[in-house]
Scaffold this motif. Sequence first.
Motif, PDB file in Angstrom:
ATOM      1  N   ALA A  98      13.554  12.124   4.100  1.00 54.42           N
ATOM      2  CA  ALA A  98      13.785  13.514   3.716  1.00 54.42           C
ATOM      3  C   ALA A  98      15.156  13.692   3.065  1.00 54.42           C
ATOM      4  O   ALA A  98      15.318  14.493   2.147  1.00 54.42           O
ATOM      5  N   SER A  99      16.146  12.923   3.520  1.00 56.60           N
ATOM      6  CA  SER A  99      17.492  13.036   2.960  1.00 56.60           C
ATOM      7  C   SER A  99      17.583  12.434   1.562  1.00 56.60           C
ATOM      8  O   SER A  99      18.513  12.728   0.812  1.00 56.60           O
ATOM      9  N   GLY A 100      16.640  11.556   1.230  1.00 63.72           N
ATOM     10  CA  GLY A 100      16.678  10.877  -0.054  1.00 63.72           C
ATOM     11  C   GLY A 100      17.607   9.676  -0.081  1.00 63.72           C
ATOM     12  O   GLY A 100      17.780   9.048  -1.125  1.00 63.72           O
ATOM     13  N   THR A 101      18.179   9.334   1.065  1.00 65.07           N
ATOM     14  CA  THR A 101      19.154   8.238   1.106  1.00 65.07           C
ATOM     15  C   THR A 101      18.655   7.005   1.849  1.00 65.07           C
ATOM     16  O   THR A 101      19.364   6.008   1.904  1.00 65.07           O
ATOM     17  N   ARG A 102      17.455   7.073   2.421  1.00 64.74           N
ATOM     18  CA  ARG A 102      16.969   5.951   3.244  1.00 64.74           C
ATOM     19  C   ARG A 102      15.525   5.594   2.899  1.00 64.74           C
ATOM     20  O   ARG A 102      14.697   5.420   3.779  1.00 64.74           O
ATOM     21  N   HIS A 103      15.227   5.467   1.631  1.00 68.05           N
ATOM     22  CA  HIS A 103      13.885   5.066   1.215  1.00 68.05           C
ATOM     23  C   HIS A 103      13.702   3.566   1.424  1.00 68.05           C
ATOM     24  O   HIS A 103      14.662   2.796   1.380  1.00 68.05           O
ATOM     25  N   CYS A 104      12.454   3.160   1.617  1.00 66.29           N
ATOM     26  CA  CYS A 104      12.113   1.743   1.693  1.00 66.29           C
ATOM     27  C   CYS A 104      10.777   1.578   0.964  1.00 66.29           C
ATOM     28  O   CYS A 104       9.780   2.210   1.334  1.00 66.29           O
ATOM     29  N   PHE A 105      10.766   0.740  -0.057  1.00 63.36           N
ATOM     30  CA  PHE A 105       9.612   0.655  -0.935  1.00 63.36           C
ATOM     31  C   PHE A 105       8.728  -0.561  -0.640  1.00 63.36           C
ATOM     32  O   PHE A 105       9.174  -1.532  -0.023  1.00 63.36           O
ATOM     33  N   GLU A 106       7.491  -0.479  -1.115  1.00 58.80           N
ATOM     34  CA  GLU A 106       6.497  -1.524  -0.912  1.00 58.80           C
ATOM     35  C   GLU A 106       7.085  -2.910  -1.183  1.00 58.80           C
ATOM     36  O   GLU A 106       7.802  -3.118  -2.156  1.00 58.80           O
ATOM     37  N   GLY A 118       0.758  -1.231   0.000  1.00 60.28           N
ATOM     38  CA  GLY A 118       0.000   0.000   0.000  1.00 60.28           C
ATOM     39  C   GLY A 118       0.790   1.283   0.000  1.00 60.28           C
ATOM     40  O   GLY A 118       0.209   2.357  -0.059  1.00 60.28           O
ATOM     41  N   GLY A 119       2.104   1.206   0.070  1.00 63.25           N
ATOM     42  CA  GLY A 119       2.859   2.453   0.066  1.00 63.25           C
ATOM     43  C   GLY A 119       4.341   2.247   0.228  1.00 63.25           C
ATOM     44  O   GLY A 119       4.845   1.123   0.159  1.00 63.25           O
ATOM     45  N   ASP A 120       5.011   3.349   0.471  1.00 62.23           N
ATOM     46  CA  ASP A 120       6.458   3.378   0.609  1.00 62.23           C
ATOM     47  C   ASP A 120       6.824   4.227   1.817  1.00 62.23           C
ATOM     48  O   ASP A 120       6.002   4.995   2.313  1.00 62.23           O
ATOM     49  N   ARG A 128      -1.777  -8.609  -2.600  1.00 66.88           N
ATOM     50  CA  ARG A 128      -0.582  -8.255  -1.829  1.00 66.88           C
ATOM     51  C   ARG A 128       0.658  -8.554  -2.672  1.00 66.88           C
ATOM     52  O   ARG A 128       0.692  -9.532  -3.395  1.00 66.88           O
ATOM     53  N   PRO A 129       1.715  -7.716  -2.544  1.00 64.89           N
ATOM     54  CA  PRO A 129       2.901  -7.895  -3.372  1.00 64.89           C
ATOM     55  C   PRO A 129       3.696  -9.164  -3.066  1.00 64.89           C
ATOM     56  O   PRO A 129       4.420  -9.642  -3.901  1.00 64.89           O
ATOM     57  N   ASP A 130       3.547  -9.728  -1.894  1.00 60.15           N
ATOM     58  CA  ASP A 130       4.305 -10.914  -1.509  1.00 60.15           C
ATOM     59  C   ASP A 130       3.337 -11.890  -0.861  1.00 60.15           C
ATOM     60  O   ASP A 130       2.715 -11.570   0.147  1.00 60.15           O
TER      61      ASP A 130
END
Length: 141
Positions: free
Chosen positions: A35-43, A29-31, A128-130
């Motif tokens: 803010a730094s752009g260096t620690r994203h975690c995706f669905e 449902g989301g990600d 669901r993705p998984d």
Amino acid sequence: MKGTLVKILILVATVLMAGCRIGAAVFEGGDVISASGTRHCFEGSTCEFQVNDTNFTESFTAQPRSGYAFSRWRAGNGFLCANSTNPSCTVSNVGTEGNADVEALVASEQMFYLMPEFTCVIEDCPLRPDPNWRALDEAIV
């Protein structure tokens, strides 16, 4: 001489990698966007971020995908922003230098968690993705 230099570099790298960690788990449902752009975690992902010193600060935002809305941050032992319905979660230890308890925590290998919960807001929710998402979810909590 060369062998000694390699050993020193390995030791320095090991020391720099030590520290507490933030684990993010995003199932559907989301990600989670930093803010730094260096620690994203995706669905569909689990991610791990090191906290190596008392100068760490990051704002994480739960960003719903189309057809979903952010509900809250998951609660539990070691969870950050637990039960907050604010999609932004700021984690910071800035200003704690010299605090022995905080410095010991940062030096530990303790894991803290970020887990957003998203709710499907459309009639036909996508799959669901998984297919193992429930087992992954229960393993983290």
